[in-house]
Scaffold this motif. Structure first.
Motif, PDB file in Angstrom:
ATOM      1  N   GLU A 122       0.852  -1.191   0.000  1.00  0.00           N
ATOM      2  CA  GLU A 122       0.000   0.000   0.000  1.00  0.00           C
ATOM      3  C   GLU A 122       0.891   1.244   0.000  1.00  0.00           C
ATOM      4  O   GLU A 122       1.299   1.739   1.044  1.00  0.00           O
ATOM      5  N   ILE A 123       1.190   1.733  -1.200  1.00  0.00           N
ATOM      6  CA  ILE A 123       2.010   2.931  -1.331  1.00  0.00           C
ATOM      7  C   ILE A 123       1.252   3.980  -2.126  1.00  0.00           C
ATOM      8  O   ILE A 123       0.338   3.652  -2.886  1.00  0.00           O
ATOM      9  N   ASN A 124       1.644   5.246  -1.962  1.00  0.00           N
ATOM     10  CA  ASN A 124       0.963   6.318  -2.672  1.00  0.00           C
ATOM     11  C   ASN A 124       1.578   6.562  -4.047  1.00  0.00           C
ATOM     12  O   ASN A 124       0.880   6.934  -4.985  1.00  0.00           O
ATOM     13  N   ASP A 125       2.898   6.345  -4.169  1.00  0.00           N
ATOM     14  CA  ASP A 125       3.544   6.604  -5.453  1.00  0.00           C
ATOM     15  C   ASP A 125       4.842   5.814  -5.539  1.00  0.00           C
ATOM     16  O   ASP A 125       5.395   5.375  -4.523  1.00  0.00           O
ATOM     17  N   TYR A 126       5.312   5.637  -6.762  1.00  0.00           N
ATOM     18  CA  TYR A 126       6.554   4.903  -7.044  1.00  0.00           C
ATOM     19  C   TYR A 126       7.373   5.767  -7.990  1.00  0.00           C
ATOM     20  O   TYR A 126       6.901   6.149  -9.065  1.00  0.00           O
ATOM     21  N   ILE A 127       8.581   6.137  -7.594  1.00  0.00           N
ATOM     22  CA  ILE A 127       9.420   7.009  -8.411  1.00  0.00           C
ATOM     23  C   ILE A 127      10.783   6.360  -8.621  1.00  0.00           C
ATOM     24  O   ILE A 127      11.481   6.033  -7.652  1.00  0.00           O
ATOM     25  N   ALA A 128      11.144   6.162  -9.883  1.00  0.00           N
ATOM     26  CA  ALA A 128      12.504   5.714 -10.196  1.00  0.00           C
ATOM     27  C   ALA A 128      13.417   6.935 -10.088  1.00  0.00           C
ATOM     28  O   ALA A 128      13.127   7.991 -10.646  1.00  0.00           O
ATOM     29  N   LYS A 129      14.503   6.807  -9.353  1.00  0.00           N
ATOM     30  CA  LYS A 129      15.384   7.970  -9.120  1.00  0.00           C
ATOM     31  C   LYS A 129      15.932   8.546 -10.420  1.00  0.00           C
ATOM     32  O   LYS A 129      16.172   9.750 -10.525  1.00  0.00           O
ATOM     33  N   SER A 130      16.084   7.696 -11.424  1.00  0.00           N
ATOM     34  CA  SER A 130      16.595   8.175 -12.715  1.00  0.00           C
ATOM     35  C   SER A 130      15.601   9.099 -13.404  1.00  0.00           C
ATOM     36  O   SER A 130      15.965   9.866 -14.288  1.00  0.00           O
ATOM     37  N   GLU A 131      14.326   9.007 -13.020  1.00  0.00           N
ATOM     38  CA  GLU A 131      13.281   9.828 -13.644  1.00  0.00           C
ATOM     39  C   GLU A 131      12.774  10.911 -12.704  1.00  0.00           C
ATOM     40  O   GLU A 131      11.834  11.642 -13.032  1.00  0.00           O
ATOM     41  N   ALA A 132      13.388  11.031 -11.531  1.00  0.00           N
ATOM     42  CA  ALA A 132      12.893  11.974 -10.525  1.00  0.00           C
ATOM     43  C   ALA A 132      13.236  13.404 -10.917  1.00  0.00           C
ATOM     44  O   ALA A 132      14.390  13.724 -11.198  1.00  0.00           O
ATOM     45  N   THR A 133      12.218  14.249 -10.932  1.00  0.00           N
ATOM     46  CA  THR A 133      12.419  15.684 -11.148  1.00  0.00           C
ATOM     47  C   THR A 133      11.781  16.420  -9.981  1.00  0.00           C
ATOM     48  O   THR A 133      10.978  15.851  -9.235  1.00  0.00           O
ATOM     49  N   GLN A 134      12.142  17.685  -9.837  1.00  0.00           N
ATOM     50  CA  GLN A 134      11.542  18.467  -8.753  1.00  0.00           C
ATOM     51  C   GLN A 134      10.030  18.547  -8.920  1.00  0.00           C
ATOM     52  O   GLN A 134       9.293  18.401  -7.954  1.00  0.00           O
ATOM     53  N   ASN A 135       9.565  18.740 -10.153  1.00  0.00           N
ATOM     54  CA  ASN A 135       8.132  18.850 -10.396  1.00  0.00           C
ATOM     55  C   ASN A 135       7.418  17.550 -10.049  1.00  0.00           C
ATOM     56  O   ASN A 135       6.335  17.563  -9.437  1.00  0.00           O
ATOM     57  N   LYS A 136       8.023  16.418 -10.430  1.00  0.00           N
ATOM     58  CA  LYS A 136       7.423  15.114 -10.117  1.00  0.00           C
ATOM     59  C   LYS A 136       7.368  14.907  -8.606  1.00  0.00           C
ATOM     60  O   LYS A 136       6.377  14.396  -8.077  1.00  0.00           O
ATOM     61  N   LEU A 137       8.418  15.306  -7.900  1.00  0.00           N
ATOM     62  CA  LEU A 137       8.451  15.154  -6.451  1.00  0.00           C
ATOM     63  C   LEU A 137       7.401  16.051  -5.799  1.00  0.00           C
ATOM     64  O   LEU A 137       6.692  15.617  -4.875  1.00  0.00           O
ATOM     65  N   PHE A 138       7.289  17.300  -6.267  1.00  0.00           N
ATOM     66  CA  PHE A 138       6.271  18.219  -5.744  1.00  0.00           C
ATOM     67  C   PHE A 138       4.874  17.621  -5.927  1.00  0.00           C
ATOM     68  O   PHE A 138       4.049  17.624  -5.005  1.00  0.00           O
ATOM     69  N   THR A 139       4.605  17.135  -7.128  1.00  0.00           N
ATOM     70  CA  THR A 139       3.282  16.580  -7.435  1.00  0.00           C
ATOM     71  C   THR A 139       2.975  15.372  -6.564  1.00  0.00           C
ATOM     72  O   THR A 139       1.874  15.233  -6.023  1.00  0.00           O
ATOM     73  N   SER A 140       3.962  14.497  -6.401  1.00  0.00           N
ATOM     74  CA  SER A 140       3.772  13.282  -5.609  1.00  0.00           C
ATOM     75  C   SER A 140       3.531  13.608  -4.134  1.00  0.00           C
ATOM     76  O   SER A 140       2.640  13.031  -3.495  1.00  0.00           O
ATOM     77  N   ILE A 141       4.300  14.546  -3.584  1.00  0.00           N
ATOM     78  CA  ILE A 141       4.148  14.900  -2.174  1.00  0.00           C
ATOM     79  C   ILE A 141       2.825  15.626  -1.946  1.00  0.00           C
ATOM     80  O   ILE A 141       2.132  15.396  -0.943  1.00  0.00           O
TER      81      ILE A 141
END
Length: 510
Positions: A122-141
């Motif tokens: 049960e997780i809210n999101d899955y992010i591969a570090k190679s694809e992590a951007t600030q915008n993606k992190l902001f959106t996920s959080i």
């Protein structure tokens, strides 16, 4: 009756002190910690900043969880001395921390494949570090904080509902005999709970005030009490999956998994192995046993979307799974028992498909024990205003801006629009218009560059523009109704010649 006067409404529950959201970063790499601190230094959600807590292993994370019960989000690495995946049940199985949202980050996706992790944990999101951007992190959080907040609201409202029921019993008020006003208040509380639960679980809820959509919602809630198959019909973008979620979260299975399978997203040759699973050695590449969607959804709900596109061989196996509550994985001769509720959806006329020999009649009558038909948006224009307000507020919350006002001319334009893409199209139009407006209000001109199926919205009221839009909408609708999208099928639906059809394609830039 005074027992209801203290009910904590949503506005009251959302009031919080001016403190920071606590986010726990669990990673064994100091560079990742520093990058996260830098990326989130200006992050705010609902006018509150964040406080980052740091841990380099599961043991350190557990210490923070014990000393900081108000942690909202955990950014969790997978590959450490002890796998980060082991921390997930520690968080989710503890009533004190179960509302914490988990964002999984990994630099080695092969060690924790996304689909396997999402199905199991049960997780809210899955992010591969190679694809992590600030915008993606902001959106996920942002999404995670919204879910955390909604789950806390649900918990408080459930406690309040228990308190109300307890007081009624103490005062010798049997709920079955309470007056209409009291019942209405209790139903309103339950409705708010369901709405918040849907929003927390899937990021949205079912919006609408029209008589037609109210009847759909009521029927879905009623069918949730029974464990039979349900067929949801409606045009593309009308909200079939949201109705499936509503049924699930109103049912006795609501605490179990809800998995969605789209028949058009998987090649025909793979549908059986993906749905029913396979055994090691069943085919080239099957290096280990794999549970399919049915086993993964055990005790929960499996939503099969676009079921009208399923090939006949898979239909035979699906019928057996429903009839006998058992499946046979690819490469196996042994049947395995399952306990799954099936909700299917289609934008096709399945009875017509049966007549054409494209869909099994026995399967149709098995999945269509009850049918919910969602009316297209153009037939319930009174729902456009609340939907626009909802999408505008959602967009504004996501990007921490003030919700814009939509002027009456723009709203009237939307009420006249045919919406071949239904609610999904309206959502995209609103988002696009907000980005075009650059201010606190949206006018009809802001919709001028919002595209609908590749065409610009006419920003004038001329008959020529209206006719052009009507032609385009009719062609696009016929395309969606055709079985294979071939010209002869579309021309037959539209009752036009092939020559005129190709002329319209060029004229309308389709």
């Amino acid at each position: 009756m005074e027992v209801f006067n203290d009910f904590a409404n949503e506005e009251h529950l959302n009031n919080t002190e001016d403190n920071k959201w606590k986010i726990l970063v669990v990673d064994d790499n100091e560079a990742v910690h520093k990058a996260t601190i830098f990326a989130l230094k200006n992050f705010h959600y609902k006018n509150r900043g964040i406080e980052l807590l740091r841990a380099f292993n599961n043991m350190g994370a557990k210490a923070h969880l014990e000393s900081h019960p108000d942690i909202a989000v955990v950014l969790l690495d997978v590959v450490m001395d002890e796998s980060g995946l082991k921390l997930i049940p520690v968080i989710k199985n503890n009533p004190e921390t179960q509302n914490i949202q988990i964002i999984l980050r990994t630099g080695e996706p092969e060690e924790a494949p996304e689909r396997e992790v999402v199905e199991k944990y049960e997780i809210n999101d899955y992010i591969a570090k190679s694809e992590a951007t600030q915008n993606k992190l902001f959106t996920s959080i942002t999404s995670s904080l919204r879910a955390f907040e909604n789950l806390n609201i649900i918990e408080q409202q459930k406690n309040e509902l228990k308190r109300v029921n307890s007081l009624l019993k103490e005062q010798n008020h049997d709920l079955s005999n309470t007056n209409k006003k009291q019942k209405a208040e209790i139903d309103e509380i339950k409705s708010k709970l369901l709405s918040k639960e849907l929003e927390a679980k899937i990021g949205t809820n079912f919006i609408g005030v029209s008589k037609k959509i109210t009847q759909v919602r009521d029927k879905a809630k009623n069918l949730a009490r029974f464990d039979e198959c349900v067929l949801v019909t409606g045009e593309n973008g009308s909200g079939k999956e949201i109705i499936a979620h509503l049924i699930h979260y109103e049912s006795n299975r609501k605490d179990e998994k809800f998995l969605a399978f789209n028949c058009t997203a998987i090649a025909e040759s793979l549908i059986e192995s993906v749905l029913f699973g396979y055994k090691k050695g069943a085919f080239t590449g099957a290096v280990k046993d794999h549970d399919g969607y049915f086993k993964s959804a055990e005790n929960g709900t499996l939503f099969i979307d676009e079921i009208g596109e399923m090939d006949m061989n898979a239909q035979v196996k699906l019928l057996r799974a429903i009839e006998y509550s058992e499946i046979i994985p690819v490469g196996s001769n042994t049947a395995e028992k399952i306990n799954v509720r099936i909700i299917a959806a289609t934008n096709k006329d399945l009875l017509d498909q049966v007549k054409k020999g494209l869909f099994r009649e026995d399967l149709y009558y098995r999945i269509a024990t009850s049918v919910i038909s969602i009316p297209p948006l153009r037939e319930r224009t009174e729902d456009i205003t609340p939907l626009v307000e909802h999408f505008a507020n959602t967009f504004a919350e996501k990007y921490n801006i003030l919700p814009p006002e939509v002027d009456e001319d723009a709203m009237n334009f939307l009420r006249r629009h045919p919406f071949p893409g239904n609610v999904r199209e309206l959502k995209n139009m609103v988002y696009n218009a907000i980005m075009n407006s650059g201010g606190n209000s949206i006018g009809i001109d802001d919709f001028a560059s919002a595209t609908i199926h590749g065409d610009s919205i006419p920003n004038d009221n001329t008959m020529e523009a209206a006719i052009r839009q009507a032609k385009k909408s009719a062609i696009l609708k016929a395309k969606s109704q055709s079985e294979k999208g071939k010209a002869e099928e579309i021309c037959e639906i539209l009752k036009i010649s092939r020559a005129n059809y190709y002329r319209y394609l060029k004229e309308l830039d389709i």
